[in-house]
Design a protein around this motif. Structure first.
Motif, PDB file in Angstrom:
ATOM      1  N   ALA A 179     -20.261  -1.830  66.831  1.00 29.96           N
ATOM      2  CA  ALA A 179     -20.116  -1.421  65.439  1.00 29.96           C
ATOM      3  C   ALA A 179     -18.718  -1.742  64.937  1.00 29.96           C
ATOM      4  N   THR A 180     -18.637  -2.316  63.739  1.00 24.59           N
ATOM      5  CA  THR A 180     -17.355  -2.554  63.073  1.00 24.59           C
ATOM      6  C   THR A 180     -17.401  -1.967  61.674  1.00 24.59           C
ATOM      7  N   ARG A 181     -16.251  -1.544  61.204  1.00 23.43           N
ATOM      8  CA  ARG A 181     -16.166  -0.742  59.986  1.00 23.43           C
ATOM      9  C   ARG A 181     -16.203  -1.583  58.710  1.00 23.43           C
ATOM     10  N   ALA A 182     -16.160  -0.898  57.554  1.00 24.04           N
ATOM     11  CA  ALA A 182     -16.350  -1.548  56.255  1.00 24.04           C
ATOM     12  C   ALA A 182     -15.150  -1.306  55.344  1.00 24.04           C
ATOM     13  N   ARG A 183     -15.212  -1.935  54.181  1.00 25.72           N
ATOM     14  CA  ARG A 183     -14.226  -1.803  53.107  1.00 25.72           C
ATOM     15  C   ARG A 183     -12.804  -2.048  53.627  1.00 25.72           C
ATOM     16  N   GLY A 184     -11.890  -1.093  53.456  1.00 28.02           N
ATOM     17  CA  GLY A 184     -10.504  -1.324  53.851  1.00 28.02           C
ATOM     18  C   GLY A 184     -10.303  -1.477  55.339  1.00 28.02           C
ATOM     19  N   ASN A 185     -11.300  -1.102  56.143  1.00 29.30           N
ATOM     20  CA  ASN A 185     -11.228  -1.244  57.597  1.00 29.30           C
ATOM     21  C   ASN A 185     -12.196  -2.307  58.107  1.00 29.30           C
ATOM     22  N   VAL A 186     -12.542  -3.265  57.266  1.00 32.38           N
ATOM     23  CA  VAL A 186     -13.552  -4.255  57.629  1.00 32.38           C
ATOM     24  C   VAL A 186     -13.188  -4.954  58.934  1.00 32.38           C
ATOM     25  N   ASP A 187     -14.193  -5.067  59.814  1.00 32.44           N
ATOM     26  CA  ASP A 187     -14.107  -5.712  61.125  1.00 32.44           C
ATOM     27  C   ASP A 187     -13.320  -4.916  62.157  1.00 32.44           C
ATOM     28  N   VAL A 188     -12.817  -3.729  61.826  1.00 31.15           N
ATOM     29  CA  VAL A 188     -12.139  -2.893  62.818  1.00 31.15           C
ATOM     30  C   VAL A 188     -13.215  -2.233  63.685  1.00 31.15           C
ATOM     31  N   PRO A 189     -13.165  -2.406  65.019  1.00 33.91           N
ATOM     32  CA  PRO A 189     -14.199  -1.797  65.867  1.00 33.91           C
ATOM     33  C   PRO A 189     -14.034  -0.286  65.969  1.00 33.91           C
ATOM     34  N   LEU A 190     -15.134   0.407  66.158  1.00 36.80           N
ATOM     35  CA  LEU A 190     -15.105   1.852  66.381  1.00 36.80           C
ATOM     36  C   LEU A 190     -14.860   2.179  67.851  1.00 36.80           C
ATOM     37  N   GLU A 191     -15.349   1.351  68.737  1.00 37.65           N
ATOM     38  CA  GLU A 191     -15.221   1.608  70.166  1.00 37.65           C
ATOM     39  C   GLU A 191     -13.756   1.724  70.567  1.00 37.65           C
ATOM     40  N   ASP A 192     -13.449   2.770  71.302  1.00 33.91           N
ATOM     41  CA  ASP A 192     -12.101   3.069  71.821  1.00 33.91           C
ATOM     42  C   ASP A 192     -11.124   3.528  70.740  1.00 33.91           C
ATOM     43  N   LEU A 193     -11.372   3.206  69.475  1.00 28.62           N
ATOM     44  CA  LEU A 193     -10.439   3.557  68.404  1.00 28.62           C
ATOM     45  C   LEU A 193     -10.882   4.806  67.647  1.00 28.62           C
ATOM     46  N   GLY A 194     -12.178   4.954  67.398  1.00 28.41           N
ATOM     47  CA  GLY A 194     -12.683   6.112  66.680  1.00 28.41           C
ATOM     48  C   GLY A 194     -12.212   6.158  65.240  1.00 28.41           C
ATOM     49  N   VAL A 195     -12.334   7.331  64.634  1.00 28.71           N
ATOM     50  CA  VAL A 195     -11.937   7.561  63.248  1.00 28.71           C
ATOM     51  C   VAL A 195     -10.790   8.567  63.252  1.00 28.71           C
ATOM     52  N   ARG A 196      -9.669   8.172  62.698  1.00 23.14           N
ATOM     53  CA  ARG A 196      -8.501   9.057  62.667  1.00 23.14           C
ATOM     54  C   ARG A 196      -8.655  10.116  61.577  1.00 23.14           C
ATOM     55  N   ALA A 197      -8.315  11.339  61.914  1.00 22.45           N
ATOM     56  CA  ALA A 197      -8.359  12.426  60.933  1.00 22.45           C
ATOM     57  C   ALA A 197      -7.284  12.217  59.880  1.00 22.45           C
ATOM     58  N   ASP A 198      -7.630  12.537  58.630  1.00 25.06           N
ATOM     59  CA  ASP A 198      -6.627  12.527  57.561  1.00 25.06           C
ATOM     60  C   ASP A 198      -5.712  13.749  57.667  1.00 25.06           C
ATOM     61  N   VAL A 199      -6.287  14.848  58.112  1.00 27.73           N
ATOM     62  CA  VAL A 199      -5.537  16.101  58.293  1.00 27.73           C
ATOM     63  C   VAL A 199      -5.911  16.666  59.654  1.00 27.73           C
ATOM     64  N   LEU A 200      -4.919  17.106  60.426  1.00 22.19           N
ATOM     65  CA  LEU A 200      -5.152  17.641  61.769  1.00 22.19           C
ATOM     66  C   LEU A 200      -5.042  19.160  61.754  1.00 22.19           C
ATOM     67  N   HIS A 201      -6.023  19.822  62.359  1.00 21.28           N
ATOM     68  CA  HIS A 201      -5.999  21.282  62.502  1.00 21.28           C
ATOM     69  C   HIS A 201      -6.193  21.610  63.979  1.00 21.28           C
ATOM     70  N   ARG A 202      -5.181  22.178  64.613  1.00 21.70           N
ATOM     71  CA  ARG A 202      -5.309  22.591  66.008  1.00 21.70           C
ATOM     72  C   ARG A 202      -5.994  23.966  66.051  1.00 21.70           C
ATOM     73  N   LEU A 203      -6.994  24.089  66.931  1.00 21.01           N
ATOM     74  CA  LEU A 203      -7.754  25.331  67.002  1.00 21.01           C
ATOM     75  C   LEU A 203      -6.862  26.513  67.351  1.00 21.01           C
ATOM     76  N   THR A 204      -7.176  27.661  66.749  1.00 23.47           N
ATOM     77  CA  THR A 204      -6.444  28.899  66.967  1.00 23.47           C
ATOM     78  C   THR A 204      -7.325  29.887  67.727  1.00 23.47           C
ATOM     79  N   GLU A 205      -6.741  31.017  68.093  1.00 23.51           N
ATOM     80  CA  GLU A 205      -7.520  32.053  68.767  1.00 23.51           C
ATOM     81  C   GLU A 205      -8.641  32.549  67.847  1.00 23.51           C
ATOM     82  N   ARG A 206      -8.363  32.684  66.565  1.00 22.91           N
ATOM     83  CA  ARG A 206      -9.409  33.111  65.623  1.00 22.91           C
ATOM     84  C   ARG A 206     -10.532  32.091  65.531  1.00 22.91           C
TER      85      ARG A 206
END
Length: 530
Positions: free
Chosen positions: A481-508
């Motif tokens: 699988a390769t991505r579309a639009r601004g990421n055209v031809d970028v493979p998903l394998e090994d790279l995945g999708v980067r989060a725009d915002v990161l949230h580290r899980l909390t105790e709650r």
């Protein structure tokens, strides 16, 4: 304070002790000739059809074909479990959960479990904590319950035990391996890996009240799914549009069966009730829709899209939180059709390509649905291309035609266990600008392929692939699988999708239904994320 030694945990219902299971499994070992057949079949798949072989050789410095040659020469002295472990390890070195060896009967359809789950969160200063987040009621004793904090595992400090287990996983990147290392501490599908070496685990923990305790919990074996009284895998073997981590889907079924509220336990495999959940949330005085997509392992794309469209249409005006954490993938056309109904405009899907091997060309010529790829594979000896042209797997816009589209704001929640068709879904969500991606890990699981089983490939390539013994099998990443639009031809394998915002899980998050995570998602929808 002196340590209190608790009594051994009670037995998990509807299960068999690991020692008893292994004794039965070893009564009729796999003959040497069958082991040779399995290794030979693995070589054909990897050399002729595995689309990611050049990438994996470069990314992970591995040579699986040479490892198979060596294994073939060293088969005679190996026990059956040693053989299964060696062949599994060849595939694990690819760091590809799509592509692997599937153990034969009696391992297929079974899972080894300790009967509880462990989740991890970190304090503000980064100090990690490993908490029992779910447990079968039959095992609750001496403070071993939800909220207990693990301190050591078989005498190894828990942080180091998790690191060691993560290193043994096939995740594409460190975050994916860590997530799978946590999950496989207590839950191991036997179809995709040999059983645990130890028959029980010695746990050191602190109760929710802070008291130090120890206990011994035995590994138990149970069926992943039951049909007509027989254990079976919950993933179809002859579907052409799959992108799925089989072990992850098996684990999902067992977790639902052990830990879900009674009404949600054991819905029929691949039903909508088993893969979709939804509710309305009220956060800081505002109402939001919450759509939980547990899996895309469904029987058909159109019905799935209709169901998702109906839920989205009833979402409050505040917006929709779409949560695919832990989603192991499934039917790629279903994932892409669901994406269409969540977008106000047509979505450009990811594209897929094959390797340019002789076997791939034979398949492209034999299978009517593959003929669009045949010309570029045929030209490869002259063009030198490693991959065919890339085309969409199906037409998701046509599948979703006539269904209402969700036009309100939305946010996608991901983690490092979001894999395969869930990677495809996340890539389409981000590439087409549907909204921000909020991740509990920096990247999704990074599985980028359409996966086929050995049984399905035999239907179309009978002269290349022969029978396998005792229900053993393989799955292989056939179309990348390769991505579309601004990421055209970028493979998903090994790279995945980067989060725009990161949230580290909390105790709650771990102990109180993801309260901080959902508040962060709502803040993104409300536009007041700091």
């Amino acid at each position: 304070m002196s340590r209190v030694v608790a009594e051994p945990a009670r037995e998990l219902p509807d299960s068999t002790g690991l020692a008893e299971f292994l004794e039965r499994a070893g009564a009729d070992p796999l003959p040497l000739a069958d082991r040779h057949r399995l290794v030979a079949a693995a070589r054909v798949l990897l050399e002729e059809l595995y689309v990611h072989l050049p990438l994996k050789r470069a990314m992970h410095a591995t040579d699986p074909v040479q490892r198979l040659r060596l294994l073939e020469r060293r088969l005679p002295p190996l026990s059956e479990l040693q053989f299964h472990a060696e062949l599994t390890d060849v595939f694990r070195g690819l760091r590809d959960l799509h592509t692997g060896y599937q153990l034969p009967a009696p391992y297929r359809g079974h899972v080894a479990t300790l009967g509880f789950l462990v989740e991890r969160y970190a304090d503000a200063d980064g100090t990690p904590h490993h908490i029992v987040s779910k447990i079968d009621p039959a095992l609750v004793h001496a403070g071993l319950d939800v909220g207990a904090e693990l301190r050591s595992w078989n005498g190894v400090p828990i942080e180091r035990a998790v690191e060691r287990n993560a290193a043994a996983q096939a995740g594409s990147h460190p975050d994916a391996r860590l997530a799978r290392g946590l999950e496989s501490l207590t839950l191991r599908p036997l179809r995709t890996a040999p059983p645990p070496d130890e028959h029980w685990v010695l746990l050191s923990y602190r109760t929710r009240g802070g008291r130090p305790r120890e206990t011994r919990v035995p590994w138990r074996v149970r069926a992943a799914e039951q049909y007509a009284g027989r254990a079976q895998d919950p993933v179809p073997t002859l579907a052409t549009g799959l992108g799925i981590d089989v072990g992850g889907e098996v684990a999902r079924h067992v977790k639902r069966d052990l830990f879900a509220p009674s009404p949600a336990r054991r819905p029929a495999a691949r039903t909508l009730r088993g893969v979709v959940g939804h509710r309305t949330l009220r956060i800081r005085g505002r109402a939001y829709g919450y759509l939980r997509l547990f899996s895309f392992n469904v029987a058909g794309a159109r019905r799935f899209a209709e169901h998702v469209a109906g839920i989205a249409a009833r979402a409050p005006e505040g917006g929709l939180i779409v949560d695919i954490r832990g989603n192991p993938g499934g039917h790629v056309p279903a994932a892409e059709a669901a994406l269409q109904v969540l977008s106000p405009a047509p979505v450009v899907p990811v594209s897929f390509s094959l390797s340019t091997s002789r076997a791939a060309l034979a398949l492209a010529r034999a299978h009517p649905g593959f003929r669009v790829w045949a010309a570029s594979i045929h030209a490869a000896p002259e063009t030198g291309e490693l991959y065919s042209q890339a085309f969409p797997l199906t037409d998701p816009e046509a599948v979703a035609a006539g269904l209402p589209r969700h036009r309100g704001p939305k946010v996608l929640v991901t983690d490092a266990l979001s894999y395969s068709a869930a990677d495809v879904f996340a890539a389409g969500f981000q590439d087409n600008g549907l909204g921000p991606v909020l991740g509990t890990a920096p990247r999704t699981g990074a599985g980028g392929a359409n996966v086929w089983t050995y049984d399905l490939l035999r239907v179309w390539l009978p002269e290349l692939l022969g029978d396998l013994p005792r229900g053993a099998g393989f799955r292989v990443a056939l179309r990348r699988a390769t991505r579309a639009r601004g990421n055209v031809d970028v493979p998903l394998e090994d790279l995945g999708v980067r989060a725009d915002v990161l949230h580290r899980l909390t105790e709650r998050d771990v102990l109180d239904r993801n309260k901080d995570l959902l508040a962060a998602a709502a803040a993104l929808l409300a536009g007041d994320h700091g």
